[in-house]
Design an enzyme around this catalytic site. Structure first.
Site, PDB file in Angstrom:
ATOM      1  N   HIS A 459       0.824  -1.209   0.000  1.00  0.00           N
ATOM      2  CA  HIS A 459       0.000   0.000   0.000  1.00  0.00           C
ATOM      3  C   HIS A 459       0.859   1.259   0.000  1.00  0.00           C
ATOM      4  O   HIS A 459       0.488   2.270  -0.587  1.00  0.00           O
ATOM      5  CB  HIS A 459      -0.936  -0.015   1.216  1.00  0.00           C
ATOM      6  CG  HIS A 459      -2.047  -1.015   1.075  1.00  0.00           C
ATOM      7  ND1 HIS A 459      -2.781  -1.471   2.131  1.00  0.00           N
ATOM      8  CD2 HIS A 459      -2.538  -1.641  -0.016  1.00  0.00           C
ATOM      9  CE1 HIS A 459      -3.685  -2.330   1.697  1.00  0.00           C
ATOM     10  NE2 HIS A 459      -3.550  -2.454   0.395  1.00  0.00           N
ATOM     11  N   ARG A 566     -18.987  20.540  -7.765  1.00  0.00           N
ATOM     12  CA  ARG A 566     -19.748  19.443  -7.147  1.00  0.00           C
ATOM     13  C   ARG A 566     -20.478  20.012  -5.938  1.00  0.00           C
ATOM     14  O   ARG A 566     -19.856  20.338  -4.929  1.00  0.00           O
ATOM     15  CB  ARG A 566     -18.807  18.320  -6.717  1.00  0.00           C
ATOM     16  CG  ARG A 566     -17.937  17.764  -7.833  1.00  0.00           C
ATOM     17  CD  ARG A 566     -17.079  16.610  -7.316  1.00  0.00           C
ATOM     18  NE  ARG A 566     -16.119  16.192  -8.325  1.00  0.00           N
ATOM     19  CZ  ARG A 566     -14.855  16.603  -8.377  1.00  0.00           C
ATOM     20  NH1 ARG A 566     -14.403  17.456  -7.466  1.00  0.00           N
ATOM     21  NH2 ARG A 566     -14.042  16.168  -9.310  1.00  0.00           N
ATOM     22  N   ARG A 602     -23.082  21.678 -11.008  1.00  0.00           N
ATOM     23  CA  ARG A 602     -23.873  20.450 -11.162  1.00  0.00           C
ATOM     24  C   ARG A 602     -24.874  20.343 -10.021  1.00  0.00           C
ATOM     25  O   ARG A 602     -24.526  20.537  -8.856  1.00  0.00           O
ATOM     26  CB  ARG A 602     -22.945  19.231 -11.152  1.00  0.00           C
ATOM     27  CG  ARG A 602     -23.684  17.911 -11.410  1.00  0.00           C
ATOM     28  CD  ARG A 602     -22.720  16.739 -11.465  1.00  0.00           C
ATOM     29  NE  ARG A 602     -22.116  16.474 -10.159  1.00  0.00           N
ATOM     30  CZ  ARG A 602     -21.115  15.617  -9.968  1.00  0.00           C
ATOM     31  NH1 ARG A 602     -20.577  14.963 -11.004  1.00  0.00           N
ATOM     32  NH2 ARG A 602     -20.615  15.419  -8.766  1.00  0.00           N
ATOM     33  N   GLU A 696     -22.987  10.727 -18.957  1.00  0.00           N
ATOM     34  CA  GLU A 696     -22.278   9.767 -18.095  1.00  0.00           C
ATOM     35  C   GLU A 696     -22.897   8.381 -18.119  1.00  0.00           C
ATOM     36  O   GLU A 696     -22.415   7.472 -17.427  1.00  0.00           O
ATOM     37  CB  GLU A 696     -22.182  10.296 -16.660  1.00  0.00           C
ATOM     38  CG  GLU A 696     -23.484  10.752 -16.077  1.00  0.00           C
ATOM     39  CD  GLU A 696     -23.290  11.468 -14.730  1.00  0.00           C
ATOM     40  OE1 GLU A 696     -22.270  11.238 -14.063  1.00  0.00           O
ATOM     41  OE2 GLU A 696     -24.175  12.248 -14.360  1.00  0.00           O
ATOM     42  N   ASN A 719     -15.708   9.185 -15.786  1.00  0.00           N
ATOM     43  CA  ASN A 719     -15.614   8.192 -14.704  1.00  0.00           C
ATOM     44  C   ASN A 719     -16.832   7.275 -14.709  1.00  0.00           C
ATOM     45  O   ASN A 719     -16.721   6.052 -14.754  1.00  0.00           O
ATOM     46  CB  ASN A 719     -15.489   8.881 -13.340  1.00  0.00           C
ATOM     47  CG  ASN A 719     -14.290   9.808 -13.271  1.00  0.00           C
ATOM     48  OD1 ASN A 719     -13.635  10.061 -14.275  1.00  0.00           O
ATOM     49  ND2 ASN A 719     -13.992  10.313 -12.092  1.00  0.00           N
ATOM     50  N   ASP A 720     -18.021   7.884 -14.639  1.00  0.00           N
ATOM     51  CA  ASP A 720     -19.239   7.077 -14.651  1.00  0.00           C
ATOM     52  C   ASP A 720     -19.486   6.451 -16.025  1.00  0.00           C
ATOM     53  O   ASP A 720     -19.920   5.306 -16.117  1.00  0.00           O
ATOM     54  CB  ASP A 720     -20.455   7.908 -14.230  1.00  0.00           C
ATOM     55  CG  ASP A 720     -20.673   7.877 -12.721  1.00  0.00           C
ATOM     56  OD1 ASP A 720     -20.391   6.831 -12.108  1.00  0.00           O
ATOM     57  OD2 ASP A 720     -21.110   8.891 -12.159  1.00  0.00           O
ATOM     58  N   ARG A 730     -16.323   1.233 -10.644  1.00  0.00           N
ATOM     59  CA  ARG A 730     -15.013   1.882 -10.472  1.00  0.00           C
ATOM     60  C   ARG A 730     -14.605   1.986  -9.010  1.00  0.00           C
ATOM     61  O   ARG A 730     -13.454   2.283  -8.707  1.00  0.00           O
ATOM     62  CB  ARG A 730     -15.007   3.274 -11.119  1.00  0.00           C
ATOM     63  CG  ARG A 730     -16.011   4.257 -10.533  1.00  0.00           C
ATOM     64  CD  ARG A 730     -16.083   5.511 -11.397  1.00  0.00           C
ATOM     65  NE  ARG A 730     -17.195   6.367 -11.056  1.00  0.00           N
ATOM     66  CZ  ARG A 730     -17.112   7.415 -10.247  1.00  0.00           C
ATOM     67  NH1 ARG A 730     -15.966   7.708  -9.679  1.00  0.00           N
ATOM     68  NH2 ARG A 730     -18.177   8.147 -10.002  1.00  0.00           N
ATOM     69  N   CYS A 767     -15.413  16.573 -18.067  1.00  0.00           N
ATOM     70  CA  CYS A 767     -15.085  16.932 -16.681  1.00  0.00           C
ATOM     71  C   CYS A 767     -14.648  15.718 -15.872  1.00  0.00           C
ATOM     72  O   CYS A 767     -14.378  15.834 -14.681  1.00  0.00           O
ATOM     73  CB  CYS A 767     -16.270  17.615 -15.999  1.00  0.00           C
ATOM     74  SG  CYS A 767     -17.756  16.601 -15.938  1.00  0.00           S
TER      75      CYS A 767
END
Length: 837
Positions: A459, A566, A602, A696, A719-720, A730, A767
């Site tokens: 880690h 966000r 958003r 997304e 990402n989504d 993810r 984004c």
């Protein structure tokens, strides 16, 4: 045999000398990691049932089985040590899973000579696998004969309650474990997290050993490897649902870790020794020079062993609470920064800190008069020993996470400030650093790390790569003999620590570092200028932020605007929702912080996997496919209405653009547009703000042309979009490495989005994390993206990248990339066409 629901006397299943577990020549059993119990060195050839009950597990190789007594105690009977390797040869199982057996009934016959010759030891075990619910008290430690009293089983205080909760049938399932490297810390944490989502008690059975699914250490102690077959048993009101969830979590094919592995240079030990050079393994790449600074771990003085148990337990509990709060803070910061690696690592630490195997062992030592410091330290040492004797190098590396918790809790107990006085620019040397050490050292500006031990998949290595800190591991104990302050060169790429670099070598390294620094400074100096490609196409480079201070930081870094605010930051970690006035003030502060630049805000994107305490929503089997984003507005329209009112009252309104998450069809967009119009009339506002749609989910990308007809702009959340397109969560431990937004399927959806938007002359931004990847910049520009919203610290770098590109050339090459078959092929082609400096 005596059995009255709570108490139970087990009779000897074999004849022979009795041993305590501590004398068993096997670290896992001897440590008690599998549970309390007793051992017998057998003289007969048949194993008998020690009580009446039900056979709940039979080992595939016929050398072990588990019986559940009528009072709920579960007894693992394991014949010999390492007998799993005999693959059933010499054993004859006389019962099957699910059958009821009586006390003294023959369960297993074996060839005493044959098995005795081939296995490590014939010493056989009777283990109470649910020791968290029951205690085992030996009746005799002498020779016994079959059927004689051996162990007294007593229920712990909480057992009766648990037994009442766990009514219902027991269900079983088999599955192959697909996690790369087997059940090490994070996959085990995933299994534990899955089990905790259900009321039923769940257990994992492997090679005659059993562990409760709520014990991280128990699961890791099973030493389950990749593609090993395990059995899951669940009992309780929701046993079937728990079983299916656990089988799914175990069988999902995972890459090794929650990151894309850095190239690892293994230093062969047989290569010629170089004077003044120590060799190791590259855990994080880089080349740095600086003074060597050695760190030492906490050492404890001898313990008198005569302490007040109540006071010591109170001290340990307080220290554990303090460390939990520290880790919670680290987790909150990691979530805020979307740092999945860091979040996964410290979530596993939090789980370890609550592990019954650790806490029970420490509590028992304290009850015997041990100091809290020594009780905790010994508890960790035992579990580290277990992991290091599993035969798995990966699990042995994970013992470092336990040592991290030992250090943190000891610091809290000793009142020692968690802080190292390390000079900026130093190269830190240590026996083995821990994840929390690394976060502290990174914040203090160290230049690099080297460790005598440790591994490239630890880690710490993952975090070092994320922080950009060169790191060398497995250097050897000679590292710790070096003088404090010695000038060294750490060449992590080459797996070398140069102890006596010539002045010219130090100068060269400093020059390389200087050039890198100058490049960063040059990028920063140009960061406030517009970004144009070589053929004159303007690309807006905006910032992703979550608060007004972050917005101010973005402006200082040269952001052309905010590409994504966000708004969840206003809603989380509180007991009540923010009212309209608080929201309006927060949004206005972001607009004010950005000067005259536009801000894309958003609307709230919670629900599903992001729950709010004050907004109870039904539990969902697939949270990322559930009630989230704009769907929440359909279920709770008053929440979105309040947010829209606050947004509509910001000034000047033309700089406030509204972005809608999780849109899948045109009707959703039209509905929100109607709400905005109605609220504008209600508030007496003549101007209408721009409204955009997040792309997304694949449905939105495929409907981009239809959405663009009614939206002012489109913003792609890679990402989504990646996880929905590739059917990979993810946030799933380990899967993130394969959720690569440069997958050609993703690029095709981005291309279709841009083409659909172009029909209606709408602009498209990105984004998601892909916008911050310089390797992807030419691809996105080539596909038609005109705005990139990135992490504030990367604005200068991404603008510099844009200025090196020719859009027409990007278009030609990007079309070819759409024909490739994998993300790795796309990345390789990008490196060929547009190499990074």
């Amino acid at each position: 045999m005596h059995n009255n629901n709570k108490e139970l006397t087990l009779s000897a299943p074999l004849s022979g000398p009795v041993l305590t577990l501590a004398k068993v020549p096997d670290a896992v059993f001897a440590s008690g990691a599998m549970g309390d119990g007793i051992a017998i060195d057998p003289l007969n050839d048949t194993l008998y049932s020690p009580c009446a009950g039900v056979v709940i597990h039979v080992a595939r190789t016929g050398h072990a089985l588990t019986v559940r007594a009528d009072n709920g105690a579960e007894i693992l009977l394991h014949l010999g040590l390492d007998t799993v390797e005999l693959q059933g040869e010499g054993f004859s199982m006389l019962v099957k899973e699910g059958v009821r057996v009586s006390a003294g009934q023959p369960l297993l016959r074996y060839d005493l000579d044959k098995v005795g010759r081939q296995c490590k030891s014939l010493v056989s075990l009777l283990i109470l696998t649910n020791s968290s619910d029951f205690q085992a008290r030996p009746i005799t430690l002498k020779n016994v004969k079959v059927g004689e009293p051996l162990l007294h089983i007593v229920a712990r205080q909480n057992t009766a309650v648990n037994a009442n909760e766990q009514t219902g049938p027991e269900v079983h399932g088999h599955v192959r474990v697909a996690h790369r490297g087997g059940l090490h810390a994070r996959p085990a944490a995933l299994i534990r997290q899955t089990a905790q989502g259900f009321k039923s008690q769940s257990q994992l059975h492997f090679a005659g050993k059993t562990a409760p699914c709520n014990s991280l250490i128990g699961l890791m102690g099973l030493a389950v490897g990749e593609q090993d077959e395990v059995q899951v048993s669940c009992q309780g009101v929701d046993a079937q649902a728990a079983l299916q969830a656990l089988l799914g979590a175990l069988s999902t094919a995972l890459p090794e870790d929650h990151h894309v592995a850095a190239p690892v240079v293994i230093a062969p030990r047989n290569r010629p020794a170089e004077a003044g050079v120590l060799h190791g393994v590259c855990a994080a790449p880089g080349l740095v020079g600086g003074p060597l600074f050695r760190l030492n771990a906490i050492s404890l003085p001898p313990d008198s062993g005569d302490h007040d148990p109540a006071r010591q337990q109170q001290a340990l509990d307080a220290a554990l609470d303090q460390v939990r709060r520290e880790i919670d803070g680290t987790l909150a910061q990691a979530r805020k920064q979307r740092n999945n690696d860091e979040e996964a690592i410290f979530a596993a630490h939090l789980a370890l800190l609550e592990d019954p195997a650790l806490l029970d062992a420490a509590q028992q030592s304290i009850a015997r008069g041990c100091a809290a410091t020594h009780a905790w330290s010994q508890s960790i040492d035992v579990q580290c020993e277990v992991l290091q004797h599993t035969g798995s190098a990966l699990l042995a590396e994970r013992a470092n996470d336990l040592r991290d918790l030992r250090q943190r809790v000891l610091r809290a107990l000793l009142g020692e400030a968690w802080h190292y006085e390390v000079p900026t620019g130093a190269i830190v040397a240590a026996h083995e650093l821990t994840p929390s050490d690394l976060l502290q050292l990174s914040a203090q500006g160290v230049a690099g790390l080297c460790m005598a031990e440790g591994g490239a998949t630890s880690h710490v290595a993952i975090l070092a790569r994320g922080k950009g800190l060169p790191c060398l591991v497995a250097v050897g104990s000679t590292l710790l003999d070096q003088a404090q302050g010695l000038a060294v060169v750490l060449d992590a790429d080459g797996g070398r620590l140069e102890l006596k670099p010539a002045a010219e070598r130090l100068a060269d390294v400093r020059q390389i570092q200087l050039e890198r620094q100058q490049r960063r400074e040059a990028q920063q100096a140009q960061a406030h200028l517009p970004a144009h490609t070589r053929d004159g196409v303007s690309i807006e480079v905006a910032a992703n932020v979550a608060s007004s201070p972050e917005a101010a930081d973005a402006l200082a870094n040269g952001a052309d605007g905010v590409g994504l605010l966000r708004t969840e930051f206003l809603f989380v970690d509180r007991q009540t929702a923010p009212d309209e006035a608080e929201q309006r003030s927060a949004y206005q502060a972001v607009l004010d912080a950005m000067g005259d630049k536009s801000v894309i805000i958003r609307t709230i994107d919670v629900g599903g996997d992001k729950q709010l305490d004050y907004l109870p929503l039904p539990a969902e089997a697939n949270p990322v496919l559930g009630l989230r984003g704009i769907r929440l507005a359909q279920a709770r329209p008053e929440i979105l209405d309040q947010q829209l009112r606050a947004l509509l009252q910001t000034r000047p309104l033309h700089r406030c653009r509204i972005l809608l998450p999780m849109v899948t069809e045109v009707d959703e967009l039209l509905h929100i547009r109607q709400r905005v119009d109605a609220l504008c009339i209600e508030l007496g506002i003549a101007q209408r703000p721009e409204v955009g749609v997040m792309i997304e989910v694949p449905a939105a990308a495929l409907l981009a042309e239809q959405l663009a007809e009614h939206a002012d702009f489109l913003s792609i959340g890679t990402n989504d979009l990646s996880q929905y397109t590739l059917a990979m969560d993810r946030d799933h431990a380990g899967l993130a490495a394969r959720v690569d937004s440069l997958h050609p399927a993703l690029l095709r959806l981005i291309a279709q989005t841009c083409a659909g938007a172009a029909v209606h002359k709408r602009w498209v931004g990105v984004c998601g994390a892909l916008a911050s990847d310089p390797l992807a910049t030419p691809v996105l520009i080539g596909l038609g993206v005109s705005e990139l919203s990135v992490s504030p610290v990367q604005i200068g770098e991404i603008k510099d990248r844009v200025r090196q590109l020719d859009q027409a050339e990007c278009q030609r090459q990007s079309r070819e990339l759409l024909k490739l078959g994998s993300a790795s092929a796309v990345r390789h082609a990008c490196h060929q066409h547009w190499p990074l400096r």
